[in-house]
Structure formats: structure tokens, C-alpha cells
Motif scaffolding. Structure first.
Motif, PDB file in Angstrom:
ATOM      1  N   SER A   1      33.412  34.919 -16.505  1.00  0.00           N
ATOM      2  CA  SER A   1      32.814  35.879 -17.437  1.00  0.00           C
ATOM      3  C   SER A   1      31.699  35.259 -18.264  1.00  0.00           C
ATOM      4  O   SER A   1      31.276  35.827 -19.257  1.00  0.00           O
ATOM      5  CB  SER A   1      33.890  36.437 -18.364  1.00  0.00           C
ATOM      6  OG  SER A   1      34.422  35.395 -19.158  1.00  0.00           O
ATOM      7  N   GLU A   2      31.219  34.085 -17.860  1.00  0.00           N
ATOM      8  CA  GLU A   2      30.138  33.427 -18.590  1.00  0.00           C
ATOM      9  C   GLU A   2      28.906  33.265 -17.720  1.00  0.00           C
ATOM     10  O   GLU A   2      28.998  33.048 -16.518  1.00  0.00           O
ATOM     11  CB  GLU A   2      30.579  32.058 -19.088  1.00  0.00           C
ATOM     12  CG  GLU A   2      31.561  32.118 -20.221  1.00  0.00           C
ATOM     13  CD  GLU A   2      31.671  30.795 -20.952  1.00  0.00           C
ATOM     14  OE1 GLU A   2      31.248  29.755 -20.397  1.00  0.00           O
ATOM     15  OE2 GLU A   2      32.169  30.813 -22.073  1.00  0.00           O
ATOM     16  N   ALA A   3      27.776  33.348 -18.375  1.00  0.00           N
ATOM     17  CA  ALA A   3      26.496  33.110 -17.717  1.00  0.00           C
ATOM     18  C   ALA A   3      25.934  31.813 -18.297  1.00  0.00           C
ATOM     19  O   ALA A   3      25.760  31.702 -19.510  1.00  0.00           O
ATOM     20  CB  ALA A   3      25.542  34.260 -17.970  1.00  0.00           C
ATOM     21  N   ILE A   4      25.681  30.850 -17.440  1.00  0.00           N
ATOM     22  CA  ILE A   4      25.058  29.598 -17.858  1.00  0.00           C
ATOM     23  C   ILE A   4      23.550  29.775 -17.675  1.00  0.00           C
ATOM     24  O   ILE A   4      23.079  29.997 -16.569  1.00  0.00           O
ATOM     25  CB  ILE A   4      25.549  28.393 -17.023  1.00  0.00           C
ATOM     26  CG1 ILE A   4      27.078  28.376 -16.924  1.00  0.00           C
ATOM     27  CG2 ILE A   4      24.993  27.100 -17.577  1.00  0.00           C
ATOM     28  CD1 ILE A   4      27.807  28.255 -18.220  1.00  0.00           C
ATOM     29  N   LEU A   5      22.826  29.728 -18.784  1.00  0.00           N
ATOM     30  CA  LEU A   5      21.378  29.941 -18.760  1.00  0.00           C
ATOM     31  C   LEU A   5      20.683  28.589 -18.681  1.00  0.00           C
ATOM     32  O   LEU A   5      20.767  27.790 -19.608  1.00  0.00           O
ATOM     33  CB  LEU A   5      20.949  30.688 -20.027  1.00  0.00           C
ATOM     34  CG  LEU A   5      21.718  31.964 -20.357  1.00  0.00           C
ATOM     35  CD1 LEU A   5      21.262  32.518 -21.695  1.00  0.00           C
ATOM     36  CD2 LEU A   5      21.572  32.990 -19.263  1.00  0.00           C
ATOM     37  N   HIS A   6      20.023  28.325 -17.580  1.00  0.00           N
ATOM     38  CA  HIS A   6      19.315  27.061 -17.371  1.00  0.00           C
ATOM     39  C   HIS A   6      17.843  27.252 -17.733  1.00  0.00           C
ATOM     40  O   HIS A   6      17.192  28.167 -17.237  1.00  0.00           O
ATOM     41  CB  HIS A   6      19.436  26.603 -15.920  1.00  0.00           C
ATOM     42  CG  HIS A   6      20.839  26.356 -15.500  1.00  0.00           C
ATOM     43  ND1 HIS A   6      21.526  25.212 -15.807  1.00  0.00           N
ATOM     44  CD2 HIS A   6      21.711  27.136 -14.798  1.00  0.00           C
ATOM     45  CE1 HIS A   6      22.745  25.274 -15.312  1.00  0.00           C
ATOM     46  NE2 HIS A   6      22.882  26.437 -14.694  1.00  0.00           N
ATOM     47  N   SER A   7      17.341  26.380 -18.595  1.00  0.00           N
ATOM     48  CA  SER A   7      15.942  26.467 -19.008  1.00  0.00           C
ATOM     49  C   SER A   7      15.183  25.243 -18.514  1.00  0.00           C
ATOM     50  O   SER A   7      15.774  24.312 -17.960  1.00  0.00           O
ATOM     51  CB  SER A   7      15.844  26.579 -20.527  1.00  0.00           C
ATOM     52  OG  SER A   7      16.352  25.413 -21.120  1.00  0.00           O
ATOM     53  N   LYS A   8      13.882  25.245 -18.721  1.00  0.00           N
ATOM     54  CA  LYS A   8      13.047  24.129 -18.275  1.00  0.00           C
ATOM     55  C   LYS A   8      13.487  22.815 -18.908  1.00  0.00           C
ATOM     56  O   LYS A   8      13.502  21.791 -18.267  1.00  0.00           O
ATOM     57  CB  LYS A   8      11.579  24.407 -18.575  1.00  0.00           C
ATOM     58  CG  LYS A   8      11.004  25.501 -17.720  1.00  0.00           C
ATOM     59  CD  LYS A   8       9.563  25.758 -18.047  1.00  0.00           C
ATOM     60  CE  LYS A   8       9.050  26.914 -17.216  1.00  0.00           C
ATOM     61  NZ  LYS A   8       7.678  27.284 -17.571  1.00  0.00           N
ATOM     62  N   SER A   9      13.841  22.863 -20.171  1.00  0.00           N
ATOM     63  CA  SER A   9      14.360  21.684 -20.859  1.00  0.00           C
ATOM     64  C   SER A   9      15.883  21.740 -20.821  1.00  0.00           C
ATOM     65  O   SER A   9      16.489  22.718 -21.254  1.00  0.00           O
ATOM     66  CB  SER A   9      13.889  21.653 -22.312  1.00  0.00           C
ATOM     67  OG  SER A   9      14.560  20.636 -23.025  1.00  0.00           O
ATOM     68  N   GLU A  10      16.511  20.705 -20.304  1.00  0.00           N
ATOM     69  CA  GLU A  10      17.972  20.686 -20.189  1.00  0.00           C
ATOM     70  C   GLU A  10      18.648  20.833 -21.552  1.00  0.00           C
ATOM     71  O   GLU A  10      19.739  21.388 -21.648  1.00  0.00           O
ATOM     72  CB  GLU A  10      18.407  19.381 -19.531  1.00  0.00           C
ATOM     73  CG  GLU A  10      19.856  19.362 -19.128  1.00  0.00           C
ATOM     74  CD  GLU A  10      20.213  18.118 -18.357  1.00  0.00           C
ATOM     75  OE1 GLU A  10      21.234  17.508 -18.699  1.00  0.00           O
ATOM     76  OE2 GLU A  10      19.482  17.769 -17.425  1.00  0.00           O
ATOM     77  N   ASN A  11      17.990  20.394 -22.614  1.00  0.00           N
ATOM     78  CA  ASN A  11      18.562  20.497 -23.964  1.00  0.00           C
ATOM     79  C   ASN A  11      18.642  21.946 -24.444  1.00  0.00           C
ATOM     80  O   ASN A  11      19.404  22.248 -25.359  1.00  0.00           O
ATOM     81  CB  ASN A  11      17.738  19.686 -24.959  1.00  0.00           C
ATOM     82  CG  ASN A  11      17.805  18.208 -24.679  1.00  0.00           C
ATOM     83  OD1 ASN A  11      18.779  17.713 -24.118  1.00  0.00           O
ATOM     84  ND2 ASN A  11      16.761  17.495 -25.057  1.00  0.00           N
ATOM     85  N   ASP A  12      17.863  22.844 -23.865  1.00  0.00           N
ATOM     86  CA  ASP A  12      17.839  24.242 -24.283  1.00  0.00           C
ATOM     87  C   ASP A  12      18.793  25.131 -23.492  1.00  0.00           C
ATOM     88  O   ASP A  12      18.926  26.307 -23.794  1.00  0.00           O
ATOM     89  CB  ASP A  12      16.415  24.808 -24.171  1.00  0.00           C
ATOM     90  CG  ASP A  12      15.447  24.145 -25.122  1.00  0.00           C
ATOM     91  OD1 ASP A  12      15.902  23.628 -26.166  1.00  0.00           O
ATOM     92  OD2 ASP A  12      14.242  24.137 -24.824  1.00  0.00           O
ATOM     93  N   SER A  13      19.465  24.591 -22.476  1.00  0.00           N
ATOM     94  CA  SER A  13      20.386  25.384 -21.670  1.00  0.00           C
ATOM     95  C   SER A  13      21.594  25.806 -22.502  1.00  0.00           C
ATOM     96  O   SER A  13      22.086  25.050 -23.326  1.00  0.00           O
ATOM     97  CB  SER A  13      20.851  24.588 -20.435  1.00  0.00           C
ATOM     98  OG  SER A  13      19.757  24.351 -19.595  1.00  0.00           O
ATOM     99  N   LEU A  14      22.050  27.049 -22.276  1.00  0.00           N
ATOM    100  CA  LEU A  14      23.140  27.624 -23.068  1.00  0.00           C
ATOM    101  C   LEU A  14      24.110  28.406 -22.178  1.00  0.00           C
ATOM    102  O   LEU A  14      23.775  28.757 -21.055  1.00  0.00           O
ATOM    103  CB  LEU A  14      22.583  28.587 -24.113  1.00  0.00           C
ATOM    104  CG  LEU A  14      21.660  28.029 -25.177  1.00  0.00           C
ATOM    105  CD1 LEU A  14      21.013  29.163 -25.965  1.00  0.00           C
ATOM    106  CD2 LEU A  14      22.438  27.135 -26.127  1.00  0.00           C
ATOM    107  N   ALA A  15      25.278  28.713 -22.722  1.00  0.00           N
ATOM    108  CA  ALA A  15      26.240  29.594 -22.061  1.00  0.00           C
ATOM    109  C   ALA A  15      26.308  30.904 -22.864  1.00  0.00           C
ATOM    110  O   ALA A  15      26.260  30.891 -24.091  1.00  0.00           O
ATOM    111  CB  ALA A  15      27.604  28.941 -22.007  1.00  0.00           C
TER     112      ALA A  15
END
Length: 79
Positions: free
Chosen positions: A61-75
Motif C-alpha cells: 500500500s506504499e508508493a516509493i517515489l524515486h527522484s533524481k537526487s537519492e536524498n529526495d526519494s520518499l515513501a
């Protein structure tokens, strides 16, 4: 499994595990509505992640959001 959604006028790949019990279309609809809501009303850290979004991975039930900067990735919880 892989699908593409349009977010901020660019295609974003969405990866699913086969364990997901919800129909794919329902999950994609929940995901797009959550992303649209968060880009308008979310905190700065979340908006920064969404502005540089490169892919999304759905796990349960979670979406892992991957961004260009690994530090900005969120769930993000979908349910």
C-alpha cells in the motif's frame, strides 16, 4: 509489472510487484490523485521530490517515489 503515468506533462514509469492484491487501474487512480493533491498541498520536501520524480515503485500500500537526487526519494501511503 510496469506501467506509465503522465505526471506534470511527463511520463513516469510505475513498477508493481505481483503480490499487489488491488487491481492495477485502481492503484494507478489512487496514485495519480494522491500525487496531484500532494503537488498542490504538500510540504516543500515532498514538492521537491515530485518536481524531480523519475520513477515510482508500488510495494503493497506504499508508493516509493524515486527522484533524481537519492536524498529526495520518499515513501507515500496510498491507502
Amino acid at each position: 509489472m510496469k506501467a506509465l503515468i503522465m505526471f506534470q506533462n511527463k511520463p513516469v514509469p510505475v513498477y508493481f510487484t505481483t503480490e499487489n492484491k488491488q487491481p492495477v487501474q485502481k492503484v494507478l487512480k489512487l496514485l495519480t490523485s494522491a500525487l496531484d493533491h500532494k503537488i498542490r498541498n504538500g510540504k516543500k520536501a515532498l514538492q521537491k521530490c515530485l518536481n524531480s520524480l523519475i520513477s515510482i515503485e508500488i510495494e503493497g500500500s506504499e508508493a516509493i517515489l524515486h527522484s533524481k537526487s537519492e536524498n529526495d526519494s520518499l515513501a507515500l501511503s496510498l491507502f
